[in-house]
Motif scaffolding. Structure first.
Motif, PDB file in Angstrom:
ATOM      1  N   SER A 193       0.825  -1.207   0.000  1.00  0.00           N
ATOM      2  CA  SER A 193       0.000   0.000   0.000  1.00  0.00           C
ATOM      3  C   SER A 193       0.858   1.255   0.000  1.00  0.00           C
ATOM      4  N   VAL A 194       1.949   1.239   0.781  1.00  0.00           N
ATOM      5  CA  VAL A 194       2.842   2.388   0.811  1.00  0.00           C
ATOM      6  C   VAL A 194       3.553   2.544  -0.531  1.00  0.00           C
ATOM      7  N   PHE A 195       3.918   1.407  -1.134  1.00  0.00           N
ATOM      8  CA  PHE A 195       4.594   1.414  -2.427  1.00  0.00           C
ATOM      9  C   PHE A 195       3.644   0.869  -3.488  1.00  0.00           C
ATOM     10  N   PRO A 196       2.831   1.716  -4.107  1.00  0.00           N
ATOM     11  CA  PRO A 196       1.831   1.232  -5.065  1.00  0.00           C
ATOM     12  C   PRO A 196       2.446   0.600  -6.307  1.00  0.00           C
ATOM     13  N   ASP A 197       3.710   0.933  -6.606  1.00  0.00           N
ATOM     14  CA  ASP A 197       4.377   0.321  -7.750  1.00  0.00           C
ATOM     15  C   ASP A 197       5.884   0.365  -7.511  1.00  0.00           C
ATOM     16  N   LYS A 198       6.623  -0.340  -8.368  1.00  0.00           N
ATOM     17  CA  LYS A 198       8.068  -0.420  -8.211  1.00  0.00           C
ATOM     18  C   LYS A 198       8.720   0.955  -8.369  1.00  0.00           C
ATOM     19  N   GLU A 199       8.194   1.751  -9.289  1.00  0.00           N
ATOM     20  CA  GLU A 199       8.738   3.092  -9.497  1.00  0.00           C
ATOM     21  C   GLU A 199       8.617   3.938  -8.233  1.00  0.00           C
ATOM     22  N   GLY A 200       7.440   3.883  -7.600  1.00  0.00           N
ATOM     23  CA  GLY A 200       7.237   4.632  -6.369  1.00  0.00           C
ATOM     24  C   GLY A 200       8.129   4.144  -5.245  1.00  0.00           C
ATOM     25  N   ALA A 201       8.327   2.832  -5.172  1.00  0.00           N
ATOM     26  CA  ALA A 201       9.190   2.263  -4.134  1.00  0.00           C
ATOM     27  C   ALA A 201      10.615   2.762  -4.275  1.00  0.00           C
ATOM     28  N   HIS A 202      11.131   2.751  -5.495  1.00  0.00           N
ATOM     29  CA  HIS A 202      12.496   3.230  -5.722  1.00  0.00           C
ATOM     30  C   HIS A 202      12.619   4.717  -5.376  1.00  0.00           C
ATOM     31  N   ALA A 203      11.588   5.486  -5.663  1.00  0.00           N
ATOM     32  CA  ALA A 203      11.616   6.917  -5.360  1.00  0.00           C
ATOM     33  C   ALA A 203      11.714   7.139  -3.852  1.00  0.00           C
ATOM     34  N   PHE A 204      10.892   6.424  -3.084  1.00  0.00           N
ATOM     35  CA  PHE A 204      10.917   6.560  -1.629  1.00  0.00           C
ATOM     36  C   PHE A 204      12.265   6.157  -1.055  1.00  0.00           C
ATOM     37  N   LEU A 205      12.805   5.045  -1.524  1.00  0.00           N
ATOM     38  CA  LEU A 205      14.068   4.563  -0.982  1.00  0.00           C
ATOM     39  C   LEU A 205      15.232   5.459  -1.384  1.00  0.00           C
ATOM     40  N   ASN A 206      15.141   6.091  -2.532  1.00  0.00           N
ATOM     41  CA  ASN A 206      16.169   7.071  -2.904  1.00  0.00           C
ATOM     42  C   ASN A 206      16.149   8.270  -1.964  1.00  0.00           C
ATOM     43  N   HIS A 207      14.952   8.703  -1.568  1.00  0.00           N
ATOM     44  CA  HIS A 207      14.852   9.773  -0.568  1.00  0.00           C
ATOM     45  C   HIS A 207      15.524   9.335   0.734  1.00  0.00           C
ATOM     46  N   ALA A 208      15.201   8.123   1.184  1.00  0.00           N
ATOM     47  CA  ALA A 208      15.784   7.624   2.432  1.00  0.00           C
ATOM     48  C   ALA A 208      17.303   7.555   2.345  1.00  0.00           C
ATOM     49  N   ARG A 209      17.797   7.136   1.206  1.00  0.00           N
ATOM     50  CA  ARG A 209      19.247   7.046   0.994  1.00  0.00           C
ATOM     51  C   ARG A 209      19.896   8.416   1.185  1.00  0.00           C
ATOM     52  N   ARG A 210      19.251   9.428   0.679  1.00  0.00           N
ATOM     53  CA  ARG A 210      19.807  10.778   0.772  1.00  0.00           C
ATOM     54  C   ARG A 210      19.622  11.400   2.153  1.00  0.00           C
ATOM     55  N   PHE A 211      18.620  10.911   2.917  1.00  0.00           N
ATOM     56  CA  PHE A 211      18.496  11.383   4.299  1.00  0.00           C
ATOM     57  C   PHE A 211      19.818  11.214   5.041  1.00  0.00           C
ATOM     58  N   ARG A 212      20.524  10.142   4.733  1.00  0.00           N
ATOM     59  CA  ARG A 212      21.754   9.812   5.457  1.00  0.00           C
ATOM     60  C   ARG A 212      22.887  10.787   5.153  1.00  0.00           C
ATOM     61  N   GLU A 213      22.737  11.589   4.109  1.00  0.00           N
ATOM     62  CA  GLU A 213      23.752  12.592   3.776  1.00  0.00           C
ATOM     63  C   GLU A 213      23.588  13.870   4.596  1.00  0.00           C
ATOM     64  N   THR A 214      22.487  14.005   5.288  1.00  0.00           N
ATOM     65  CA  THR A 214      22.177  15.268   5.964  1.00  0.00           C
ATOM     66  C   THR A 214      22.783  15.321   7.357  1.00  0.00           C
ATOM     67  N   LYS A 215      22.689  16.508   7.953  1.00  0.00           N
ATOM     68  CA  LYS A 215      23.260  16.718   9.285  1.00  0.00           C
ATOM     69  C   LYS A 215      22.264  16.400  10.398  1.00  0.00           C
ATOM     70  N   GLY A 216      21.000  16.222  10.058  1.00  0.00           N
ATOM     71  CA  GLY A 216      19.999  15.916  11.065  1.00  0.00           C
ATOM     72  C   GLY A 216      18.617  15.809  10.450  1.00  0.00           C
ATOM     73  N   ILE A 217      17.687  15.182  11.196  1.00  0.00           N
ATOM     74  CA  ILE A 217      16.318  14.978  10.712  1.00  0.00           C
ATOM     75  C   ILE A 217      15.348  15.460  11.784  1.00  0.00           C
ATOM     76  N   LEU A 218      14.585  16.470  11.451  1.00  0.00           N
ATOM     77  CA  LEU A 218      13.518  16.966  12.326  1.00  0.00           C
ATOM     78  C   LEU A 218      12.256  16.168  12.032  1.00  0.00           C
ATOM     79  N   VAL A 219      11.590  15.681  13.078  1.00  0.00           N
ATOM     80  CA  VAL A 219      10.414  14.833  12.891  1.00  0.00           C
ATOM     81  C   VAL A 219       9.230  15.430  13.645  1.00  0.00           C
TER      82      VAL A 219
END
Length: 470
Positions: A193-219
């Motif tokens: 449900s979160v990943f309606p298709d493979k394209e969307g899944a890759h997009a989300f995981l690419n965002h997560a990958r780049r989160f790790r490049e940052t100095k911090g995450i505000l939630v």
């Protein structure tokens, strides 16, 4: 005297992202008088919702140290394009515009001396890390959903990268998924449900990958609500996480006359009304609308129902208000319920949830809506529809025991019509006056207010400010 510091916020399109961004900006300038904020606002070409003119006009009176700039609207041909592909192109095309704006900002700063301290980017705008790098400043992510959801993306991305797996292996396996940010295994249907298709899944995981490049995450969450998920993110493999919520715009315009919606609520007994609202993107086809109407009639509860018209099939657009909702409702429904119910279009959700007559909330479980409901102590009946709402619903019902379920089957296509009996059951459960969930939601309401007013979130924001003013 400390040197003024400028933060550039880049928010994703949509009122849900903008509101919480404005709220954290307000907290920052209130806490430290040397912090200035510029918020860059993107707008979808198909978004014509703007109740009070331009964003600059609407927010200009908030603070002299918060500046709003609306980025030029881009005309992108969406024909034949899925949401993930469209959004990627949309944000990428904003990069040169943002570069030019920040260049002018830094040039003007040479006179007044504020220093560009960093970018704070929306969770879906990670490509803007490249722009921050051009200016040699750190990037922070503002994650507008919750910590458990953040953990979901980060841990799934780590598994894919470290074990050299493709996300399609998880989508096709049919197995439940155990992740550190959740106590219970996630049903496989949540994943699809979160990943309606493979394209969307890759997009989300690419965002997560780049989160790790940052100095911090505000939630946008607080420690007392998500202690398990937040603890799982403090393993040293993730940038520092700052829970700074709940970030909500709770201001009422007392100078405005009361709407007919609030006047109607004034006539209802305390805790007697069930409120149904499904967010800025939430709408149903006619057959589902009729089942909801039957459920409301059969339940006998007073109700306030935000009913929106779906956009045309195949078109990327927001739902709209019906010119005449009678066409999709059961014959005579409005006449039969005139004494106990009110069917509306767009809803002033904060004002409604704050009203003492509201006893329960049937919701899509968008995170802003969830935090608003918890703030006002209103129990939720979950009916997730898209994006991470399935994760939110699972967390509320299974992990935190703060909600009842209407639908938790996590259907990928969303085409199965829920029966009136199923919906009615959820309504009856959420409206139960002496339930354990209602008591627990009330306790969580108090915790959410304490977190902001000198508690855990107040402290967490202070730690973030210390990073900015170093």
């Amino acid at each position: 005297m400390k040197e003024p510091r400028e933060l550039v916020f880049i928010t994703a399109p949509g009122i849900g992202h903008l509101v919480s961004t404005v709220e954290i900006a307000k907290l920052l300038v209130d806490r430290d008088d040397q912090i200035l904020v510029t918020i860059l606002i993107m707008k979808f070409p198909f978004d014509d919702s703007n109740p009070k003119g331009s964003e600059e006009d609407y927010y200009s009176s908030i603070s002299p140290r918060i500046k709003f700039i609306s980025l030029p609207e881009l005309n992108i041909d969406t024909k034949g394009m899925g949401p993930s592909a469209f959004f990627k192109i949309f944000v990428e095309n904003q990069k040169p515009i943002v570069t030019d704006l920040v260049t002018k900002l830094t040039e003007s700063q040479s006179e007044s001396k504020p220093r560009l301290a960093g970018f704070v980017i929306d969770m879906f705008c990670t490509t803007m890390i490249d722009v921050a790098n051009e200016f040699g400043v750190p990037t922070y992510v503002f994650f507008t959903s919750n910590a458990a959801c953040l953990g979901f993306f980060l841990h799934l991305q780590a598994i894919c990268d470290e074990e050299n797996k493709d996300v399609s292996e998880f989508l096709e396996s049919g197995a439940d998924l155990s992740l550190p940010s959740f106590i219970n295994p996630l049903p496989h249907g949540v994943l699809t449900s979160v990943f309606p298709d493979k394209e969307g899944a890759h997009a989300f995981l690419n965002h997560a990958r780049r989160f790790r490049e940052t100095k911090g995450i505000l939630v946008n969450t607080f420690l007392e609500l998500e202690s398990h998920a937040l603890h799982s993110l403090s393993d040293g493999k993730v940038p520092p996480v700052y829970p700074v919520g709940p970030l909500l715009n709770l201001k009422n315009d007392d100078d405005q006359p009361k709407s007919d919606i609030l006047e109607w609520l004034e006539d209802q007994p305390p805790l007697s009304v069930v409120f149904l609202c499904f967010g800025s993107m939430g709408s149903f086809a006619e057959d589902q609308v009729k089942e909801i109407a039957c459920a409301l009639e059969q339940s006998g509860y007073r109700f306030l129902w935000s009913l929106r018209q779906p956009p045309p099939k195949g078109k990327i657009a927001f739902p709209s208000d019906y010119v005449d909702a009678k066409a999709v409702l059961p014959e005579g429904f409005l006449d039969r319920t005139v004494g106990i119910g009110k069917t509306i279009g767009w809803a002033p959700q904060i004002d409604i949830l704050a009203h003492p007559s509201i006893g329960g909330f049937v919701s899509h479980c968008g995170w802003n809506s969830t935090l608003e409901s918890l703030w006002y102590g209103v129990p939720i009946a979950t009916w997730p529809m898209y994006a991470e709402q399935q994760l939110n619903a699972f967390g509320l019902v299974r992990e935190l025991e703060l909600a009842v379920e209407v639908d938790m089957n996590y259907r990928k296509d969303g085409q199965v019509v829920l029966s009136a009996q199923v919906i009615e059951k959820g309504i009856r459960q959420v409206m139960k006056q002496d339930s354990d969930i209602r008591k627990k939601v009330k306790e969580t309401s108090e915790k959410s207010k304490k977190a902001l007013r000198g508690g855990s979130s107040h402290s967490s924001l202070g730690y973030f400010i210390d990073q900015i003013i170093l």
